[in-house]
Write a protein that holds these residues in place. Structure first.
Motif, short mmCIF file in Angstrom:
data_model
loop_
_atom_site.label_atom_id
_atom_site.label_comp_id
_atom_site.label_asym_id
_atom_site.label_seq_id
_atom_site.Cartn_x
_atom_site.Cartn_y
_atom_site.Cartn_z
N ILE A 25 0.85 -1.19 0.00
CA ILE A 25 0.00 0.00 0.00
C ILE A 25 0.89 1.25 0.00
O ILE A 25 2.01 1.23 0.50
CB ILE A 25 -0.96 0.07 1.21
N GLY A 26 0.36 2.29 -0.56
CA GLY A 26 0.97 3.61 -0.44
C GLY A 26 0.29 4.31 0.72
O GLY A 26 -0.93 4.17 0.90
N VAL A 27 1.05 5.05 1.52
CA VAL A 27 0.47 5.82 2.61
C VAL A 27 1.04 7.23 2.59
O VAL A 27 2.21 7.44 2.30
CB VAL A 27 0.69 5.18 4.00
N ARG A 28 0.20 8.16 2.91
CA ARG A 28 0.59 9.56 2.95
C ARG A 28 1.49 9.80 4.16
O ARG A 28 1.30 9.21 5.21
CB ARG A 28 -0.68 10.41 3.07
N VAL A 29 2.48 10.67 3.99
CA VAL A 29 3.34 11.11 5.09
C VAL A 29 3.29 12.64 5.14
O VAL A 29 2.88 13.29 4.17
CB VAL A 29 4.80 10.62 4.95
N ALA A 30 3.71 13.20 6.24
CA ALA A 30 3.61 14.65 6.44
C ALA A 30 4.55 15.42 5.53
O ALA A 30 4.19 16.49 5.02
CB ALA A 30 3.87 15.00 7.90
N ASN A 31 5.77 14.89 5.34
CA ASN A 31 6.77 15.65 4.59
C ASN A 31 7.93 14.73 4.20
O ASN A 31 7.94 13.55 4.55
CB ASN A 31 7.26 16.84 5.41
N GLU A 32 8.89 15.30 3.51
CA GLU A 32 10.05 14.52 3.05
C GLU A 32 10.86 13.97 4.21
O GLU A 32 11.40 12.86 4.14
CB GLU A 32 10.93 15.39 2.15
N LEU A 33 10.94 14.71 5.30
CA LEU A 33 11.70 14.25 6.47
C LEU A 33 11.08 12.97 7.04
O LEU A 33 11.80 12.00 7.34
CB LEU A 33 11.75 15.35 7.54
N GLU A 34 9.77 12.95 7.18
CA GLU A 34 9.09 11.75 7.68
C GLU A 34 9.26 10.60 6.69
O GLU A 34 9.48 9.45 7.08
CB GLU A 34 7.61 12.03 7.93
N LYS A 35 9.17 10.91 5.41
CA LYS A 35 9.36 9.88 4.39
C LYS A 35 10.74 9.25 4.51
O LYS A 35 10.87 8.01 4.54
CB LYS A 35 9.18 10.50 3.00
N GLN A 36 11.77 10.07 4.61
CA GLN A 36 13.13 9.55 4.72
C GLN A 36 13.34 8.77 6.01
O GLN A 36 14.06 7.76 6.03
CB GLN A 36 14.16 10.69 4.59
N ALA A 37 12.70 9.21 7.10
CA ALA A 37 12.81 8.50 8.38
C ALA A 37 12.24 7.09 8.25
O ALA A 37 12.84 6.12 8.72
CB ALA A 37 12.12 9.27 9.49
N LEU A 38 11.08 6.96 7.63
CA LEU A 38 10.47 5.64 7.45
C LEU A 38 11.32 4.77 6.52
O LEU A 38 11.53 3.59 6.79
CB LEU A 38 9.04 5.75 6.92
N LEU A 39 11.80 5.36 5.44
CA LEU A 39 12.61 4.61 4.49
C LEU A 39 13.89 4.08 5.13
O LEU A 39 14.36 3.00 4.79
CB LEU A 39 12.94 5.46 3.26
N SER A 40 14.44 4.84 6.07
CA SER A 40 15.67 4.39 6.72
C SER A 40 15.40 3.44 7.89
O SER A 40 16.30 2.78 8.37
CB SER A 40 16.47 5.60 7.22
N LEU A 41 14.15 3.35 8.32
CA LEU A 41 13.79 2.51 9.45
C LEU A 41 13.93 1.02 9.14
O LEU A 41 14.53 0.27 9.91
CB LEU A 41 12.37 2.84 9.89
N ASP A 42 13.35 0.59 8.02
CA ASP A 42 13.39 -0.83 7.68
C ASP A 42 13.10 -0.99 6.18
O ASP A 42 11.94 -0.87 5.76
CB ASP A 42 12.37 -1.60 8.51
N THR A 43 14.11 -1.28 5.40
CA THR A 43 13.93 -1.39 3.95
C THR A 43 13.16 -2.64 3.53
O THR A 43 12.73 -2.73 2.39
CB THR A 43 15.30 -1.36 3.23
N ASP A 44 12.97 -3.59 4.44
CA ASP A 44 12.13 -4.74 4.13
C ASP A 44 10.65 -4.37 4.20
O ASP A 44 9.82 -5.05 3.61
CB ASP A 44 12.40 -5.90 5.09
N VAL A 45 10.34 -3.30 4.92
CA VAL A 45 8.96 -2.86 5.09
C VAL A 45 8.64 -1.65 4.22
O VAL A 45 7.66 -1.63 3.50
CB VAL A 45 8.68 -2.51 6.57
N PHE A 46 9.48 -0.63 4.29
CA PHE A 46 9.21 0.64 3.62
C PHE A 46 10.11 0.82 2.40
O PHE A 46 11.31 0.54 2.47
CB PHE A 46 9.46 1.81 4.58
N PHE A 47 9.53 1.31 1.31
CA PHE A 47 10.32 1.60 0.12
C PHE A 47 9.61 2.66 -0.70
O PHE A 47 8.52 3.11 -0.37
CB PHE A 47 10.58 0.32 -0.70
#
Length: 122
Positions: free
Chosen positions: A53-75
């Motif tokens: 699924i695609g999910v909305r995030v508040a901004n680029e900072l939040e997007k990058q934080a999620l992407l760096s959290l776990d690449t098996d989950v977020f991409f």
């Protein structure tokens, strides 16, 4: 690990959330979660991938934080460059994290008044 049923249950538990045709969730007419349409063949239309699924995030900072959290989950993919959203592999995410991600996505799209019903602001 989460399922589409978990996505639906969590998304629809949020105030005034609606499910639109095609497994898309919105609040106040604004989408906060939707199925990822994958480009399987470069010469054909994108097709829905039931595991992402695609999910909305508040901004680029939040997007990058999620992407760096776990690449098996977020991409992400080039289609989402510059867009405040992240892609989530449903079978790879824990249900409690899915709840947080969907709630944050809902907060990004809900009115301030509606967000206040959860005791938070977008």
């Amino acid at each position: 690990m989460a399922t589409q049923a978990d996505v639906r249950r969590i998304a629809l538990s949020l105030p005034e959330a609606n499910e639109e045709p095609g497994f898309t969730f919105s609040v106040g007419g604004k989408g906060f979660a939707w199925p990822w349409r994958e480009r399987v063949d470069p010469k054909k239309a994108r097709v829905p991938n039931a595991d992402v699924i695609g999910v909305r995030v508040a901004n680029e900072l939040e997007k990058q934080a999620l992407l760096s959290l776990d690449t098996d989950v977020f991409f992400t993919e080039p289609h989402y460059n510059g867009y405040p959203a992240v892609l989530v592999r449903i079978p790879a995410i824990e249900v409690d994290m899915l709840e947080k991600v969907l709630t944050d996505a809902w907060l990004c799209r809900a009115s301030k008044k509606l967000a206040a019903t959860l005791g938070e602001e977008p």
